[in-house]
Design an enzyme around this catalytic site. Structure first.
Site, short mmCIF file in Angstrom:
data_model
loop_
_atom_site.label_atom_id
_atom_site.label_comp_id
_atom_site.label_asym_id
_atom_site.label_seq_id
_atom_site.Cartn_x
_atom_site.Cartn_y
_atom_site.Cartn_z
N ASP A 1 0.85 -1.18 0.00
CA ASP A 1 0.00 0.00 0.00
C ASP A 1 0.90 1.23 0.00
O ASP A 1 2.06 1.17 0.42
CB ASP A 1 -0.88 -0.02 1.25
CG ASP A 1 -1.82 1.17 1.32
OD1 ASP A 1 -2.47 1.45 0.30
OD2 ASP A 1 -1.89 1.80 2.38
N ASP B 1 -1.94 -0.58 6.19
CA ASP B 1 -2.14 0.00 7.51
C ASP B 1 -3.60 0.27 7.84
O ASP B 1 -3.93 0.54 8.98
CB ASP B 1 -1.35 1.31 7.64
CG ASP B 1 -1.87 2.39 6.71
OD1 ASP B 1 -2.53 2.04 5.70
OD2 ASP B 1 -1.62 3.58 6.97
N ASP C 1 -7.17 -2.36 3.86
CA ASP C 1 -6.15 -3.33 3.47
C ASP C 1 -6.40 -4.71 4.07
O ASP C 1 -5.75 -5.68 3.69
CB ASP C 1 -4.76 -2.85 3.92
CG ASP C 1 -4.37 -1.54 3.27
OD1 ASP C 1 -4.63 -1.38 2.08
OD2 ASP C 1 -3.79 -0.68 3.96
#
Length: 995
Positions: free
Chosen positions: A383, A643, A647
């Site tokens: 990410d 985070d 996700d």
């Protein structure tokens, strides 16, 4: 000057017939400030909204009705509610229809969960052996075989206890997602505002929230006063999003500014947040990579044992006419000695020690088998927001544009003047932070008037007195198109062209433009007219990469791990971040995952495109999940970092989910590894550490399979050739000593590989067969000489029971002891061969391994010297025999290295060449090489070795998570629209009862 995009779409303007009295109308410029796209206008439902009883097919037809995009008035009609809120009776009725506004989990019976770990093929064989020892062995005037029974059960209980402990800590993802929902909510019921448990919210409720509150359910805003919502943890967007009346807010997002009221359209598992929970453990794919390997190793051992057990049954009973109990003891030897029952335990200890070692690098392992999978990871999907970047907006000083007499430093300082120094939003925070010392934002000036940002003016403004000169001055900063309209002093065609080009450049690079203007005020009135604003500068705002991210990516590439960025942010931002990190800018929007490569592109398939891409932008949770799943289907083992709650699904699906420092509870619980320090550098340490652990496990796997071959083949041949009846309990002693020694492999000294590791089971089995047959030969040769000749007595003066010079009694108790000692010594010594790639003495073992080996052999020698245990049919042997066995094993040990080198030069080389040819053929055929086996597509047999987390799946199904989700990729709202439509569907089928 016309908008270039408009000109492109409309074609060249035809020459207009103009009269002298007419001047061409000048088009208003549209500055493409990044992040300020024009909002879509709400639409009406394409159905007769007077008919509340909508049919199901209408509700699922997104061209007719969509609760996220239709006008709010239609939402009220569809959900049968109004701005006074629901009555308590109607709320209770809807709570029964839709369920509570939370994610529910189902606890599993702890005892049954513990017993489930005795339910796999290796355990079944050992359980069968235990039954044989305690039940079937009862007869012929002999008691049950209690010693073997206790030993077997002890091994089973240890293995189950470790597995039970691991599973109880494995799957808290659903619980964390549930706990992340706001516990309280302010709701209007029957026209009165009250505070209730958020779990009691239902579709149609009127709710309100203000700065600092968590949005308790998906809703459409009916009132919004200067509202800004931080939904980065859900969608990956860097900036808080301004919201206005009619916009949708997601459950679990945080109100950063303003206050709002809204109507609830989705609750619990039907929300955006709940659908993310759906993907956590959605598939029945709880079998990890290590369980798959254990299944195949277990199958190998079971097949070998099964073949020789059948052979013994036919040979001993049908051929030799053994009585019942004697033949059973021989079969027990094969079952107890051949099954590597302690293999899961030994590997668990190895992984647990590895987890403690990784903790030194601030990496907490929440799923212990993920360590093994991390060693084999070939692709790291990361990410962007908060992972590769700091998630803190920053002024990019290198790109500041100036248009007046002020320098870049002056522009930043004046912009800081025009920023709030308290209760700051994200923009003001980064601008004030850019001057270093926040105190400078008010140093040397006296604040007279300040106008904060609002959605209408889209700018901030300060009027101040400069203490050094006493003059009144005014500075404003804000959206480019707004600021340039104020700049009457220096606005020219040339300046506008230059500004437009700069804003366009910033937008293509994913930088947000912030214009700054300045004027002086005549007189002493702070609200008086100034001498006209002049544009002085343009600031570029971006989310900068972490300081160590570039080095981390370089290190990962050096370890053979490809890094791909997978972000919810916009494509231009992703490309700019990729360029700054050296990651590359071959990035694509998420819509390609649905549409595939464009016709005529260089990619033949979507899989080929995904493999080539440096990253994807504008992705939602399902996209991340799909990317990981496709890469796994191509044979890659994937790690995913993240985070946010958005996700969590991909973190759960990935072979190794990594939650970075500062991650949400949902992300941490879905992840396998949680980092407690900022940045990704810990991942490189974790990869190296995992490859060390992998080498230890591979060494043990070869050893375990070789010992299975060695025990089963050796004692079967001894039984066939010499009617040799080895005592089952002594095999159990050998197994216990071996496993006790082998557990020290968890701290053994090994070197990590420079490329991803993989379990090549063909190589492991090939080595095992070669070593096992060689060690079998060493034992058979010793027994044959002792039985057929008097060489040991003649040469060393070593005699057997009663002074016999040779073992005319093939089941001489002392011969049993000799065989026990010989098998125990050389079987353990084999680990020094399997742990090394060259000569065994070139790679020093750890002190723990060497010490454990020496202690185990001392114990074995003491048992041989003093073990007069009648129930085991062994007798103590002389020191001469102990010396003979030691020398014998040493002589047979040294050629093992030569066998290893011969295997590498012949069979192993051939296996690798065949594998390379298969990969090349696959690549030629499809353009996409399959490099490894798919780790998550587990068979029933493999799932029996899994550390099961089925209680997560049951909890998911309980709240309606079973179905797949379809979604229009380019629209975030579409992610929850189907569930929102179902809300209306349920209400249509269960209309309010007439009062």
């Amino acid at each position: 000057m016309s908008d270039p995009q408009v000109e492109k779409e409309a074609g060249p303007n035809p020459p207009a017939a103009e009269t002298p009295s007419q001047e061409p109308e000048k088009k208003k410029r549209e500055y493409k400030d990044f992040g300020h796209d024009e909002d879509d206008k709400p639409t009406h439902a394409k159905v007769d909204m007077s008919q509340i009883q909508l049919k199901a097919e209408d509700l699922y037809d997104k061209e007719k009705v969509d609760l996220e995009t239709i006008v709010v008035d239609d939402v009220f009609k569809l959900l049968q509610c109004d701005e006074n809120g629901l009555t308590d009776e109607e709320a209770t009725r809807r709570l029964e229809l839709f369920g509570p506004n939370k994610l529910e989990s189902e606890e599993q019976n702890a005892f049954l969960q513990f017993l489930s770990f005795m339910w796999n093929p290796l355990s079944w064989v050992m359980e069968a052996a235990a039954l044989v020892a305690i039940a079937l062995s009862n007869g012929e005037s002999r008691p049950p075989d209690w010693q073997d029974f206790v030993g077997i059960v002890t091994l089973l209980l240890i293995n189950s206890a470790i597995g039970f402990y691991e599973e109880r800590n494995a799957g808290n993802a659903v619980k964390a997602l549930m706990d992340s929902l706001a516990p309280k909510a302010k709701v209007k019921r029957a026209g009165q505002w009250r505070e209730i448990e958020s779990a009691n919210l239902v579709p149609g409720d009127m709710i309100s929230f203000k700065i600092g509150d968590i949005v308790p359910a998906d809703c459409r805003l009916t009132e919004a006063i200067n509202v800004s919502i931080d939904q980065a943890a859900l969608t990956g967007e860097s900036l808080p999003q301004s919201k206005k009346t009619g916009d949708q807010c997601f459950s679990g997002s945080t109100c950063k500014q303003g206050e709002a009221e809204g109507v609830v359209i989705s609750t619990g598992p039907n929300t955006f947040f709940g659908r993310a929970a759906n993907l956590v453990g959605q598939d029945d794919d709880t079998t990890g990579h290590l369980q798959k390997i254990l299944a195949q190793i277990g199958s190998f051992c079971l097949v070998v044992i099964g073949i020789f057990v059948l052979a013994e049954i036919f040979c001993l009973y049908a051929g030799f006419r053994y009585n019942y109990r004697r033949g059973l003891d021989n079969i027990l030897v094969l079952l107890i000695g051949g099954i590597p029952i302690a293999m899961p335990t030994v590997l668990s200890v190895t992984l647990a020690v590895g987890a403690q070692q990784l903790a030194k690098y601030k990496a907490i392992v929440t799923r212990i088998t993920a360590i093994e999978e991390l060693a084999a990871v070939t692709i790291l999907c990361s990410d962007k927001t908060g992972t590769l970047t700091t998630n803190k907006l920053t002024i990019d000083r290198d790109t500041i544009r100036t248009y007046g007499p002020f320098s870049a430093e002056d522009v930043v300082l004046l912009a800081a003047y025009a920023s709030r120094t308290e209760n700051q939003d994200a923009i003001d925070t980064c601008v004030v932070g850019a001057i270093g010392d926040p105190a400078r934002a008010r140093a040397g000036i006296k604040l007279l008037d300040f106008k904060p940002f609002n959605p209408v003016d889209k700018r901030t403004e300060i009027t101040y007195r400069e203490e050094s000169s006493g003059k009144l001055k005014r500075v404003t900063k804000g959206m480019t198109g707004i600021i340039i309209e104020l700049c009457t002093r220096n606005k020219t065609e040339e300046l506008e062209n230059r500004l437009e080009a700069d804003v366009e450049e910033f937008a293509t690079r994913g930088l947000r433009a912030l214009a700054v203007a300045y004027e002086e005020v005549d007189g002493e009135d702070p609200e008086g007219e100034g001498n006209g604003f002049e544009l002085i500068g343009l600031l570029a705002i971006f989310d900068p990469p972490r300081d160590d991210t570039k080095q981390t990516i370089d290190d990962a590439l050096a370890l053979g791990v490809k890094v791909k960025m997978v972000t919810g942010d916009q494509l231009a931002i992703a490309k700019e971040t990729g360029r700054r990190l050296g990651l590359g800018d071959h990035m694509y929007p998420a819509k390609v995952l649905k549409d595939g490569p464009e016709p005529g592109s260089r990619f033949r398939s979507l899989d080929e495109m995904i493999l080539d891409a440096d990253g994807f932008a504008g992705v939602f949770p399902e996209h991340k999940y799909e990317i990981v799943k496709r890469l796994q289907a191509l044979g890659h083992l994937c790690a995913m970092t993240g985070d946010g709650a958005n996700d969590a699904p991909a973190l759960s699906r990935a072979n190794v989910g990594i939650a970075v420092e500062g991650a949400t509870d949902a992300a941490r619980s879905a992840a396998d590894i949680v980092l407690t320090e900022p940045g990704l550098s810990t991942i490189v340490h974790a990869i190296r550490g995992s490859r060390i652990i992998f080498q230890r496990m591979r060494n043990y796997a070869i050893y375990a399979c070789a010992v299975t071959i060695r025990i089963v083949v050796c004692f079967a041949i001894l039984a066939f050739a010499f009617k040799f009846d080895f005592p089952p309990f002594m095999v159990l002693i050998i197994a216990l000593l071996n496993d006790g020694t082998i557990m020290t492999l968890s701290v053994d000294r090994v070197l990590p590989s420079n490329s991803p590791d993989s379990w090549d089971l063909a190589e492991i089995f090939a080595y095992a067969v070669a070593y096992g047959l060689y060690l079998t030969l060493s034992t058979i040769a010793l027994v044959a000489i002792a039985i057929r000749t008097t060489w040991f007595a003649d040469t060393f003066g070593a005699t057997l029971s009663g002074g016999a010079r040779q073992a005319t009694n093939h089941n001489d108790p002392q011969l049993h002891t000799i065989v026990y000692l010989q098998v125990a010594i050389i079987s353990q010594a084999l680990i020094f061969i399997t742990r090394s790639h060259g000569f065994f003495f070139m790679e020093r073992p750890s002190f723990a391994l060497m010490g454990a080996f020496c202690i185990a052999q001392l114990v074995s020698s003491i048992i041989a010297a003093y073990g007069n245990w009648g129930f085991t049919k062994i007798e103590a042997i002389s020191g001469a025999w102990i010396g003979i066995v030691w020398v014998w094993d040493i002589v047979w040990f040294f050629p093992l290295d030569l066998i290893k080198f011969a295997m590498k030069a012949t069979i192993i080389k051939s296996l690798r060449a065949r594998h390379s040819a298969a990969v090349a053929a696959q690549a030629k055929e499809t353009g996409v090489p399959i490099t490894r086996t798919t780790s998550r597509a587990a068979s029933i047999h493999e799932s029996l070795y899994s550390n099961r987390v089925s209680f997560i799946r049951r909890a998911a199904r309980k709240v309606g998570f079973g179905q797949k989700i379809t979604m229009k990729p380019e629209e975030l709202q579409r992610f929850s629209s189907i569930q929102a439509a179902r809300t209306g569907n349920v209400l249509a089928r269960h209309p309010s009862r007439p009062s």
